[in-house]
Design an enzyme around this catalytic site. Structure first.
Site, short mmCIF file in Angstrom:
data_model
loop_
_atom_site.label_atom_id
_atom_site.label_comp_id
_atom_site.label_asym_id
_atom_site.label_seq_id
_atom_site.Cartn_x
_atom_site.Cartn_y
_atom_site.Cartn_z
CB ILE A 153 -0.97 0.00 1.19
CG1 ILE A 153 -2.00 -1.13 1.02
CG2 ILE A 153 -1.69 1.34 1.33
CD1 ILE A 153 -2.93 -1.32 2.20
CG ASP A 172 9.30 -0.57 5.57
OD1 ASP A 172 9.82 -1.55 6.14
OD2 ASP A 172 8.12 -0.58 5.17
CB ALA A 202 3.58 1.11 10.02
N PRO A 203 2.11 -1.71 9.87
CG PRO A 203 3.36 -3.66 10.20
CD PRO A 203 3.41 -2.31 9.54
CB ALA A 230 -1.96 2.17 8.65
NE ARG A 231 -5.07 -3.06 11.46
CZ ARG A 231 -5.56 -3.20 10.25
NH1 ARG A 231 -5.90 -2.14 9.54
NH2 ARG A 231 -5.71 -4.40 9.72
CG ASP A 255 -10.45 4.95 6.74
OD1 ASP A 255 -11.64 5.31 6.65
OD2 ASP A 255 -10.06 3.78 6.50
CD GLU A 260 -11.16 1.36 13.71
OE1 GLU A 260 -11.36 0.50 12.84
OE2 GLU A 260 -10.54 2.41 13.49
CG HIS A 292 -11.22 0.64 9.44
ND1 HIS A 292 -10.65 0.07 10.54
CD2 HIS A 292 -10.47 0.22 8.38
CE1 HIS A 292 -9.61 -0.67 10.18
NE2 HIS A 292 -9.49 -0.60 8.86
#
Length: 326
Positions: A153, A172, A202-203, A230-231, A255, A260, A292
């Site tokens: 992404i 990264d 990032a995860p 992302a998160r 987002d 959430e 989301h």
């Protein structure tokens, strides 16, 4: 193979039935989450497909009790699943991938909306305030954009940004050699100091939890823009609120948001929502919030379903599974 699908949305059901026919599997659809009230759907199944509801050890034990060995989540992220419990109980678990353009295009849209103050303009327009004051934005071409996370992404976001001729910095743990002519890799500290706009890809891991905290915001440029598709856990929400109030952050487009899970994807109108940070963020004219939905395109939904079925079939048939979580 028999697969039970939990958390089925009504927009998914036709796709599930279509791909079930394509892959010649027997599909059972459950519109609720996996839990005590829906354990009965596990009987006689060979595999389980879920989305983002929490799958804890007790649920995995129930999957094991029903002699099911294969679990797939129709998402890229899998932090909602107790992976260690799956490994302990011999349950093979996998995630999926989907078209990266869905999130990447949404991210670019959010960047442009934040830079051109669209959230504030839309609010004012509804009140028939058509003045130019406070409406002046910035053009992307003249800015330095920081991309945190250059997986599929993040890479696609960079590809979409390239024609805008902005300067792109990237961070990264693993550098992507295919991006060497498009970005300059740097440390997080350098990215925070130099970027006018920061986008997160990032995860959710222990290392990335609250990577944008008070210290990080203090190191950023005044008026920096923040985009997160992302998160939610990547950002310390209270630190972000403080940074917006102090004008360190010029705008934020989010987002995703911490905590959430029990709010997004539900109709909560006329209800008291127990999420104080959400209420505060909604009050800011320079904050854009969406529930989301960056992933939510027809192409991505079909990929998620097709790949989840394919993943379960690969495990069931003893074949190599590209999405197996080890």
């Amino acid at each position: 193979m028999k697969i039970v699908f939990y958390n089925v949305r009504y927009d998914e059901q036709d796709f599930i039935l279509s791909f079930a026919k394509k892959h010649q599997i027997d599909a059972t659809l459950c519109y609720q989450s996996l839990g005590p009230d829906t354990f009965e759907y596990l009987k006689g199944q060979d595999g389980v497909s879920v989305v983002t509801s929490k799958i804890d050890r007790s649920m995995i034990e129930k999957i094991k009790e029903n002699n099911i060995q294969f679990l797939s989540t129709r998402t890229i992220g899998y932090d909602h699943i107790d992976i260690q419990a799956c490994h302990d109980l011999g349950i093979k678990v996998s995630n999926v991938t989907y078209n990266s353009y869905s999130v990447a295009e949404y991210t670019l849209m959010m960047m442009l909306m934040g830079l051109r103050k669209i959230p504030s303009l839309m609010q004012r327009f509804q009140g028939q305030d058509f003045g130019l004051y406070t409406a002046r934005g910035k053009q992307l071409k003249d800015l330095t954009v920081g991309i945190i996370g250059t997986g599929k992404i993040g890479q696609t976001v960079i590809d979409l940004l390239t024609p805008f001729h902005c300067t792109i910095l990237a961070y990264d743990a693993y550098h992507n050699p295919s991006l060497k002519d498009k970005v300059t890799y740097c440390s997080l500290e350098e990215l925070y100091c130099q970027a006018d706009l920061i986008s997160l890809h990032a995860p959710n891991t222990e290392e990335t939890y609250h990577m944008l905290d008070t210290k990080a915001f203090d190191n950023m440029k005044d008026g920096v823009g923040i985009v997160n598709t992302a998160r939610g856990s990547l950002i310390d929400t209270q630190a972000l609120i403080n940074a917006i109030e102090s004008k360190k952050v010029g705008f934020a487009c989010l987002d995703v948001l911490e905590n959430e899970t029990n709010i997004y994807y539900k109709d909560m109108k006329n209800q008291v929502i127990n999420h104080r940070e959400l209420a505060i963020l909604r009050s800011f004219p320079n904050v854009l919030l969406t529930p989301h939905t960056a992933f939510y395109s027809q192409e991505a939904v079909t990929d998620m379903i097709d790949n989840s079925i394919y993943s379960l079939l690969q495990m069931y048939q003893g074949k190599e599974n590209p999405w197996l979580i080890k």
